[in-house]
Scaffold this motif. Sequence first.
Motif, PDB file in Angstrom:
ATOM      1  N   MET A 133     -19.916  36.618  21.429  1.00 12.53           N
ATOM      2  CA  MET A 133     -19.858  35.237  21.903  1.00 12.53           C
ATOM      3  C   MET A 133     -18.537  34.994  22.625  1.00 12.53           C
ATOM      4  SD  MET A 133     -21.859  32.984  19.128  1.00 12.53           S
ATOM      5  CE  MET A 133     -20.767  32.864  17.728  1.00 12.53           C
TER       6      MET A 133
ATOM      7  N   LEU B 102     -25.299  25.730  18.772  1.00  9.39           N
ATOM      8  CA  LEU B 102     -25.383  26.632  17.634  1.00  9.39           C
ATOM      9  C   LEU B 102     -26.190  25.974  16.522  1.00  9.39           C
ATOM     10  CD1 LEU B 102     -21.688  27.850  17.494  1.00  9.39           C
ATOM     11  CD2 LEU B 102     -23.648  28.985  18.540  1.00  9.39           C
ATOM     12  N   LYS B 103     -27.172  26.680  16.040  1.00 11.02           N
ATOM     13  CA  LYS B 103     -27.986  26.113  14.968  1.00 11.02           C
ATOM     14  C   LYS B 103     -27.224  26.110  13.651  1.00 11.02           C
ATOM     15  CE  LYS B 103     -32.489  27.132  16.923  1.00 11.02           C
ATOM     16  NZ  LYS B 103     -33.709  27.941  16.851  1.00 11.02           N
ATOM     17  N   ASP B 104     -26.451  27.147  13.458  1.00 14.39           N
ATOM     18  CA  ASP B 104     -25.698  27.257  12.217  1.00 14.39           C
ATOM     19  C   ASP B 104     -24.344  27.906  12.495  1.00 14.39           C
ATOM     20  OD1 ASP B 104     -24.783  27.482   9.659  1.00 14.39           O
ATOM     21  OD2 ASP B 104     -26.720  28.100   8.852  1.00 14.39           O
ATOM     22  N   PRO B 105     -23.411  27.117  13.033  1.00 19.75           N
ATOM     23  CA  PRO B 105     -22.123  27.669  13.466  1.00 19.75           C
ATOM     24  C   PRO B 105     -21.330  28.325  12.343  1.00 19.75           C
ATOM     25  CG  PRO B 105     -22.077  25.271  13.444  1.00 19.75           C
ATOM     26  CD  PRO B 105     -23.512  25.683  13.261  1.00 19.75           C
TER      27      PRO B 105
ATOM     28  N   LYS C  79     -22.527  30.039   9.783  1.00 18.58           N
ATOM     29  CA  LYS C  79     -23.044  31.382   9.537  1.00 18.58           C
ATOM     30  C   LYS C  79     -22.870  32.279  10.754  1.00 18.58           C
ATOM     31  CE  LYS C  79     -26.471  30.472   5.966  1.00 18.58           C
ATOM     32  NZ  LYS C  79     -27.909  30.327   5.677  1.00 18.58           N
ATOM     33  N   GLU C  80     -23.011  31.675  11.948  1.00 14.80           N
ATOM     34  CA  GLU C  80     -22.976  32.493  13.156  1.00 14.80           C
ATOM     35  C   GLU C  80     -21.578  32.995  13.463  1.00 14.80           C
ATOM     36  OE1 GLU C  80     -25.014  30.929  16.581  1.00 14.80           O
ATOM     37  OE2 GLU C  80     -26.550  30.049  15.328  1.00 14.80           O
ATOM     38  N   ASP C  81     -20.583  32.136  13.338  1.00 20.33           N
ATOM     39  CA  ASP C  81     -19.221  32.551  13.660  1.00 20.33           C
ATOM     40  C   ASP C  81     -18.232  31.598  13.017  1.00 20.33           C
ATOM     41  OD1 ASP C  81     -16.896  33.508  14.693  1.00 20.33           O
ATOM     42  OD2 ASP C  81     -17.710  33.846  16.696  1.00 20.33           O
TER      43      ASP C  81
ATOM     44  N   TYR D 178     -15.653  28.772  14.572  1.00 17.67           N
ATOM     45  CA  TYR D 178     -15.976  27.384  14.265  1.00 17.67           C
ATOM     46  C   TYR D 178     -14.761  26.675  13.681  1.00 17.67           C
ATOM     47  CZ  TYR D 178     -18.550  23.377  12.455  1.00 17.67           C
ATOM     48  OH  TYR D 178     -18.985  22.109  12.193  1.00 17.67           O
TER      49      TYR D 178
END
Length: 54
Positions: free
Chosen positions: A1, A11-14, A16-18, A22
Motif C-alpha cells: 500500500m 479501507l474496510k478494516d484499516p 486489520k489491514e495496516d 492507520y
Amino acid sequence: MSDKEKHLCKLKDPIKEDFEQYRQLVRNAKFVCMKCGRAAHDERHLCKPVVLEP
Ligand SMILES: [Zn+2]
C-alpha cells in the motif's frame, strides 16, 4: 500500500489491514469524515472531510 494519498474511507478494516499506518494517519486528527465517521490528520485521507476544530 502506498502511504501519502491513502484514502482511509476506502479501507474496510484499516486496523486489520495496516494498523501501523492507520496509527500514523489518525494521530493528532484534525478532520473527521461526515460520511464515514473516520478521523485523520490530513483531509486528503477522507472522502467528506470536515475540520474538527476551526
Ligand atoms: Zn469517508
